[in-house]
Scaffold this active site. Structure first.
Site, PDB file in Angstrom:
ATOM      1  N   GLY A  52       3.533  -5.486   3.954  1.00 24.23           N
ATOM      2  CA  GLY A  52       2.051  -5.966   3.607  1.00 24.23           C
ATOM      3  C   GLY A  52       2.306  -6.318   2.110  1.00 24.23           C
ATOM      4  N   HIS A  53       2.211  -7.536   1.715  1.00 22.20           N
ATOM      5  CA  HIS A  53       2.333  -7.986   0.299  1.00 22.20           C
ATOM      6  C   HIS A  53       0.747  -8.501  -0.230  1.00 22.20           C
ATOM      7  CE1 HIS A  53       6.517  -7.257   1.135  1.00 22.20           C
ATOM      8  NE2 HIS A  53       6.591  -8.426   1.950  1.00 22.20           N
ATOM      9  N   ASP A  56       5.706  -1.204  -1.275  1.00 20.57           N
ATOM     10  CA  ASP A  56       4.504  -1.572  -1.760  1.00 20.57           C
ATOM     11  C   ASP A  56       4.628  -1.519  -3.477  1.00 20.57           C
ATOM     12  OD1 ASP A  56       3.293  -1.637   0.439  1.00 20.57           O
ATOM     13  OD2 ASP A  56       2.904   0.422   0.691  1.00 20.57           O
ATOM     14  N   GLN A 101       9.821  -3.535   2.956  1.00 22.84           N
ATOM     15  CA  GLN A 101      10.072  -2.220   2.710  1.00 22.84           C
ATOM     16  C   GLN A 101      10.766  -1.896   1.533  1.00 22.84           C
ATOM     17  OE1 GLN A 101      10.627  -3.705   6.037  1.00 22.84           O
ATOM     18  NE2 GLN A 101       8.632  -3.479   5.971  1.00 22.84           N
ATOM     19  N   THR A 131       3.784   1.823  11.449  1.00 25.03           N
ATOM     20  CA  THR A 131       2.670   0.977  11.272  1.00 25.03           C
ATOM     21  C   THR A 131       2.379   0.688  12.703  1.00 25.03           C
ATOM     22  OG1 THR A 131       4.196  -0.918  11.145  1.00 25.03           O
ATOM     23  CG2 THR A 131       3.640  -0.009   9.023  1.00 25.03           C
ATOM     24  N   LYS A 134       6.437  -6.208  -4.487  1.00 24.58           N
ATOM     25  CA  LYS A 134       7.596  -7.311  -4.237  1.00 24.58           C
ATOM     26  C   LYS A 134       6.659  -8.783  -4.233  1.00 24.58           C
ATOM     27  CE  LYS A 134       8.725  -4.654  -0.948  1.00 24.58           C
ATOM     28  NZ  LYS A 134       8.048  -3.435  -0.899  1.00 24.58           N
ATOM     29  N   ARG A 174      21.381  -4.457  22.716  1.00 24.28           N
ATOM     30  CA  ARG A 174      21.666  -5.830  23.090  1.00 24.28           C
ATOM     31  C   ARG A 174      20.893  -6.093  24.439  1.00 24.28           C
ATOM     32  NH1 ARG A 174      27.957  -3.681  22.707  1.00 24.28           N
ATOM     33  NH2 ARG A 174      26.743  -1.862  23.545  1.00 24.28           N
ATOM     34  N   ARG A 213      -4.274   2.626   5.359  1.00 19.59           N
ATOM     35  CA  ARG A 213      -3.971   4.023   5.007  1.00 19.59           C
ATOM     36  C   ARG A 213      -3.855   4.377   3.651  1.00 19.59           C
ATOM     37  NH1 ARG A 213       1.210   5.568   8.716  1.00 19.59           N
ATOM     38  NH2 ARG A 213       1.733   3.677   8.147  1.00 19.59           N
ATOM     39  N   PRO A 214      -4.734   5.365   3.205  1.00 20.06           N
ATOM     40  CA  PRO A 214      -4.249   5.854   1.769  1.00 20.06           C
ATOM     41  C   PRO A 214      -2.732   6.214   1.462  1.00 20.06           C
ATOM     42  CG  PRO A 214      -5.489   7.560   2.995  1.00 20.06           C
ATOM     43  CD  PRO A 214      -5.369   6.461   3.981  1.00 20.06           C
ATOM     44  N   THR A 263      -2.014  -2.262   2.545  1.00 26.21           N
ATOM     45  CA  THR A 263      -2.376  -3.605   3.081  1.00 26.21           C
ATOM     46  C   THR A 263      -2.064  -3.811   4.462  1.00 26.21           C
ATOM     47  OG1 THR A 263      -1.020  -4.186   0.900  1.00 26.21           O
ATOM     48  CG2 THR A 263      -1.763  -6.064   2.052  1.00 26.21           C
TER      49      THR A 263
HETATM   50  P1  GDP Z   1       4.860  -5.038  -1.718  1.00 24.55           P
HETATM   51  O1  GDP Z   1       4.693  -4.569  -0.460  1.00 24.55           O
HETATM   52  O2  GDP Z   1       5.654  -4.619  -2.550  1.00 24.55           O
HETATM   53  O3  GDP Z   1       4.704  -6.582  -1.948  1.00 24.55           O
HETATM   54  O4  GDP Z   1       3.332  -4.487  -2.630  1.00 24.55           O
HETATM   55  P2  GDP Z   1       1.858  -4.491  -2.174  1.00 24.55           P
HETATM   56  O5  GDP Z   1       1.137  -5.849  -2.249  1.00 24.55           O
HETATM   57  O6  GDP Z   1       1.734  -3.954  -0.784  1.00 24.55           O
HETATM   58  O7  GDP Z   1       1.249  -3.511  -3.177  1.00 24.55           O
HETATM   59  C1  GDP Z   1       1.244  -3.830  -4.565  1.00 24.55           C
HETATM   60  C2  GDP Z   1      -0.287  -3.867  -4.927  1.00 24.55           C
HETATM   61  O8  GDP Z   1      -0.277  -3.725  -6.277  1.00 24.55           O
HETATM   62  C3  GDP Z   1      -0.933  -5.107  -4.623  1.00 24.55           C
HETATM   63  O9  GDP Z   1      -2.194  -4.953  -4.553  1.00 24.55           O
HETATM   64  C4  GDP Z   1      -0.785  -6.165  -5.813  1.00 24.55           C
HETATM   65  O10 GDP Z   1      -1.730  -7.007  -6.160  1.00 24.55           O
HETATM   66  C5  GDP Z   1      -0.784  -4.965  -6.858  1.00 24.55           C
HETATM   67  N1  GDP Z   1       0.097  -5.071  -8.196  1.00 24.55           N
HETATM   68  C6  GDP Z   1       1.214  -5.682  -8.230  1.00 24.55           C
HETATM   69  N2  GDP Z   1       1.847  -5.861  -9.627  1.00 24.55           N
HETATM   70  C7  GDP Z   1       0.814  -5.289 -10.190  1.00 24.55           C
HETATM   71  C8  GDP Z   1       0.597  -4.888 -11.593  1.00 24.55           C
HETATM   72  O11 GDP Z   1       1.562  -5.005 -12.413  1.00 24.55           O
HETATM   73  N3  GDP Z   1      -0.559  -3.982 -11.882  1.00 24.55           N
HETATM   74  C9  GDP Z   1      -1.563  -3.765 -10.976  1.00 24.55           C
HETATM   75  N4  GDP Z   1      -2.548  -3.282 -11.743  1.00 24.55           N
HETATM   76  N5  GDP Z   1      -1.371  -4.064  -9.683  1.00 24.55           N
HETATM   77  C10 GDP Z   1      -0.319  -4.724  -9.499  1.00 24.55           C
HETATM   78  P1  IMO Z   2       6.281  -3.195   2.358  1.00 28.91           P
HETATM   79  O1  IMO Z   2       6.932  -4.432   2.558  1.00 28.91           O
HETATM   80  C1  IMO Z   2       5.233   0.903   2.818  1.00 28.91           C
HETATM   81  C2  IMO Z   2       6.796   2.902   6.620  1.00 28.91           C
HETATM   82  C3  IMO Z   2       5.689   3.438   7.522  1.00 28.91           C
HETATM   83  C4  IMO Z   2       6.472   4.626   7.980  1.00 28.91           C
HETATM   84  C5  IMO Z   2       7.568   3.896   8.183  1.00 28.91           C
HETATM   85  C6  IMO Z   2       8.398   3.521   9.428  1.00 28.91           C
HETATM   86  O2  IMO Z   2       4.661  -3.821   1.922  1.00 28.91           O
HETATM   87  O3  IMO Z   2       6.398  -2.566   1.087  1.00 28.91           O
HETATM   88  P2  IMO Z   2       7.842   1.264  10.753  1.00 28.91           P
HETATM   89  O4  IMO Z   2       6.633   0.649  11.227  1.00 28.91           O
HETATM   90  O5  IMO Z   2       8.583   0.354   9.748  1.00 28.91           O
HETATM   91  O6  IMO Z   2       8.611   1.737  11.912  1.00 28.91           O
HETATM   92  O7  IMO Z   2       7.200   2.521   9.823  1.00 28.91           O
HETATM   93  O8  IMO Z   2       8.073   2.913   7.238  1.00 28.91           O
HETATM   94  N1  IMO Z   2       6.528   1.378   6.108  1.00 28.91           N
HETATM   95  C7  IMO Z   2       6.081   0.967   4.759  1.00 28.91           C
HETATM   96  N2  IMO Z   2       5.453   1.594   3.719  1.00 28.91           N
HETATM   97  N3  IMO Z   2       5.284  -0.312   2.595  1.00 28.91           N
HETATM   98  C8  IMO Z   2       6.139  -1.096   3.826  1.00 28.91           C
HETATM   99  O9  IMO Z   2       6.357  -2.521   3.739  1.00 28.91           O
HETATM  100  C9  IMO Z   2       6.355  -0.580   4.967  1.00 28.91           C
HETATM  101  N4  IMO Z   2       6.745  -0.834   5.873  1.00 28.91           N
HETATM  102  C10 IMO Z   2       7.030   0.162   6.770  1.00 28.91           C
HETATM  103  O10 IMO Z   2       4.373   3.868   6.848  1.00 28.91           O
HETATM  104  O11 IMO Z   2       6.432   5.677   7.140  1.00 28.91           O
HETATM  105 MG    MG Z   3       3.301  -3.607   0.691  1.00 29.72          MG
END
Ligand code: GDP
Ligand code: IMO
Ligand code: MG
Length: 449
Positions: free
Chosen positions: A57-58, A30, A240, A145, A33, A159, A319-320, A315
C-alpha cells in the site's frame, strides 16, 4: 561508432548508458517507498515493480490529491514513465482492473502499463487459503494482509502456479487449473471444511479479463534490457521491505517474496551487473504491521504520539501500525544485505516537538550486547534496545528544502543516523507532498560523483 554497439538485450552496456536504480524498504514496510519512487519518476523512463502484490500500500500525495496504490507501480502517476509489473510479482487480476479503472476516473492514463507473461496470478482459492491458514495458525498467525500472497507464491515454488501468459492458451490454462484444484480441493474440503471449487468457475473468472490484458502482457525482461541498452533509466520499485523478506527478514513473520535488492534482478529478468545504485528508504523512526518481533516497539504515550502525528495506519488493511524509535541495528543490516548505496530518510517532520529522541544503537540479549542482528529467532525476540538520546527540535521543518534550512539539532540527528546506519543519507522527507523533500546527493547517479 554504430557497429561497435552491443546487440539489444545482451546485457552489455554501451557508453553513456543511464543507470538501473533499485528502491527497497529498509525496515518493515511503509517507509515511504511510493513517494520516493514518485519523486524520482520525473527523471526515469521505466518503473518496475519486482516483488509482492496487492499486499503493498503506497500513498502518494500530489498537490491536494492523494493516491493509494497497491498493485500498480508508483511510476504510474508520471505521464512519461512506462510502468511495468515484473515476473516476480503476484497479480490479482480483479484488483488490477479496479485499480486501473479508479485511476482512469481520476484522469490518470495507465495505458502504458506492461505486465510480464511470467508473473503469477493470485487465483481465487489463494485468497481463501490465506485466510483459513491464518485462522488455523491461531496464536502462531503471521497477521497477513489476507490477499492470497503466501499461497500464490507457495504455488509458484511448488510448480502449481498459473502465469499471466497461460491466459492466452485456454486448454493449457484449464489443464493447470485442474492440476492445482486436485490438490486444493482436498485441502479446502477435508482440512478446512470449505466447499470445493470447479475448474469452470476459476477459468471463467480469469478469462473474462483476457482481452483487456492482451496488449499489456509481454516479455518484460526483454523490454527492460533493451531500454537499458538504449541508455534509458529503469527504476526497480520494491514492495514490502528488508525485514519482511522471505530470506533475510524476521522469518517466519515475513511476506513470501524477495523484497531485498537481489529480488530486483530475479523479479525482473535484469541482471545484477546492470544495477548501479540501491536506495534504501528508512523512516526516522520504526513501524511494523502484523505479528513478529520489533525490539524498539513502544507501548506508552510516545508510541501513540508517533502513530498520531505520523498517521500510522495501514494503507491496505487500515490496521494501526506498531510504532517505535529508530533502530540502527536494522538500518546497518539493511545496508549490508541490500548493498545500499544511499538512504532516503523519511518522515523527519514527525519527530518535531520531541525534547529528546532515543535511537537504538545496539541490542541487549540477556546481558550480552549485540551490534549486529541476532540470527537466532529466540534471541531477536528477546532483544531489548540499547538507546542513545539525541536532542530534539521544535521548529516546523516542513518548508526546509536545503539541509542547511534544518535546525542544528535536526541536522545533528540526521548526521548521527548516517554514522550509525553505515550508509550515507542522500535525501530527507519533511512532509508527505511531492516537493516536501531535501535532496542532498544525486540519487540517480549515486556513485558517480
Ligand atoms: P510505502 O508502502 O513505503 O510506499 O509507504 P506508505 O505509503 O504505506 O506509508 C508512508 C506514509 O507516509 C504515506 O502516507 C506517505 O504519504 C507519508 N510520507 C512519506 N514521506 C513522508 C515524509 O517525509 N513526511 C511525512 N509526514 N509523511 C510522509
Ligand atoms: P508496503 O509495500 C507493511 C506484512 C503483513 C504481515 C506480513 C505478511 O506498503 O511497505 P502478506 O499478506 O504479505 O503475506 O503478510 O507482511 N506486510 C506489510 N507490512 N507494508 C507492506 O507493504 C506489507 N506487505 C505485507 O502485515 O505482517
Ligand atoms: Mg505501505
Amino acid at each position: 561508432p554504430a557497429d561497435t554497439k552491443p546487440p539489444a538485450g545482451t546485457g552489455v552496456r554501451g557508453e553513456g548508458d543511464m543507470p538501473g536504480v533499485v528502491i527497497v524498504g529498509a525496515q518493515w514496510g511503509d517507509e515511504g517507498k511510493g513517494k520516493a519512487t514518485d519523486v524520482l519518476g520525473s527523471r526515469v523512463d521505466y518503473v518496475v515493480k519486482f516483488n509482492g502484490g496487492n499486499n503493498a500500500g503506497h500513498t502518494v500525495v500530489i498537490g491536494d490529491q492523494k493516491f493509494a496504490l497497491h498493485l500498480l507501480p508508483s511510476g504510474i502517476l508520471t505521464p512519461d514513465v512506462t510502468p511495468v509489473i515484473g515476473n516476480g510479482v503476484v497479480v490479482d487480476i480483479s484488483v488490477l482492473f479496479s485499480e486501473i479503472d479508479a485511476l482512469i476516473e481520476r484522469g490518470v492514463d495507465p495505458s502504458k502499463l506492461l505486465i510480464s507473461n511470467a508473473a503469477h496470478i493470485i487465483a481465487p482459492y489463494a485468497r481463501t487459503l490465506d485466510n483459513v491458514t491464518e485462522r488455523f495458525l491461531g496464536k502462531r498467525k503471521i497477521g497477513t494482509t489476507g490477499r492470497g500472497i503466501g499461497p500464490a507464491y507457495a504455488d509458484k515454488i511448488n510448480r502449481l502456479g498459473i502465469r499471466m501468459g497461460d491466459l492466452f492458451d485456454e486448454p493449457l490454462l484449464r489443464d493447470k487449473i485442474e492440476g492445482a484444484l486436485e490438490q486444493k480441493n482436498h485441502l479446502l474440503v477435508k482440512v478446512y471444511n470449505r466447499r470445493a471449487i470447479t475448474v469452470d468457475e476459476v477459468a471463467e473468472e480469469l478469462l473474462q479479463y483476457r482481452d483487456r490484458l492482451e496488449p499489456m502482457v509481454t516479455d518484460t525482461s526483454l523490454v527492460l534490457n533493451q531500454a537499458l541498452d538504449r541508455g534509458e533509466t529503469v527504476l526497480f520499485e520494491g514492495g514490502q521491505a528488508t525485514m519482511l523478506d522471505v530470506d533475510h527478514g524476521t522469518y517466519p513473520f515475513v511476506t513470501s517474496s524477495s523484497a531485498t535488492a537481489g529480488g530486483a534482478s530475479t523479479g525482473s529478468g535484469v541482471g545484477p551487473t546492470r544495477i548501479d545504485s540501491v536506495i534504501g528508504i528508512v523512516k526516522a523512526y520504526t513501524t511494523r504491521v502484523g505479528e513478529g518481533p520489533m525490539p524498539t516497539e513502544l507501548f506508552d504515550e510516545s508510541g501513540q504520539h508517533l502513530a498520531q502525528v505520523g498517521h500510522e495506519f495501514g494503507t491496505t488493511t487500515g490496521r494501526p501500525r506498531r510504532c517505535g524509535w529508530y533502530d540502527a541495528v536494522i538500518a546497518r543490516y539493511a545496508s549490508r544485505v541490500n548493498g545500499l548505496t544511499d538512504l532516503v530518510l523519511t518522515k523527519l517532520d514527525v519527530l518535531t516537538g520531541l525534547e529528546e529522541i532515543p535511537v537504538c544503537v545496539a541490542y541487549d540479549v540477556d546481558g550480552t550486547r549485540y551490534e549486529e542482528l541476532p540470527q537466532d529467532q529466540a534471541a531477536f525476540a528477546a532483544a531489548t534496545p540499547v538507546y542513545e538520546y539525541l536532542p530534539g527540535w521544535s521548529e516546523d521543518i516542513s518548508g526546509a528544502r536545503e539541509f542547511s534550512d534544518l535546525p542544528q539539532t535536526a541536522q545533528d540527528y540526521v548526521m548521527a543516523l548516517e554514522k550509525i546506519s553505515n550508509c550515507r543519507i542522500s535525501a530527507i522527507g519533511v512532509g508527505p507532498g511531492r516537493d516536501e523533500i531535501i535532496v542532498n546527493h544525486d540519487l540517480l547517479h549515486a556513485r558517480g560523483e
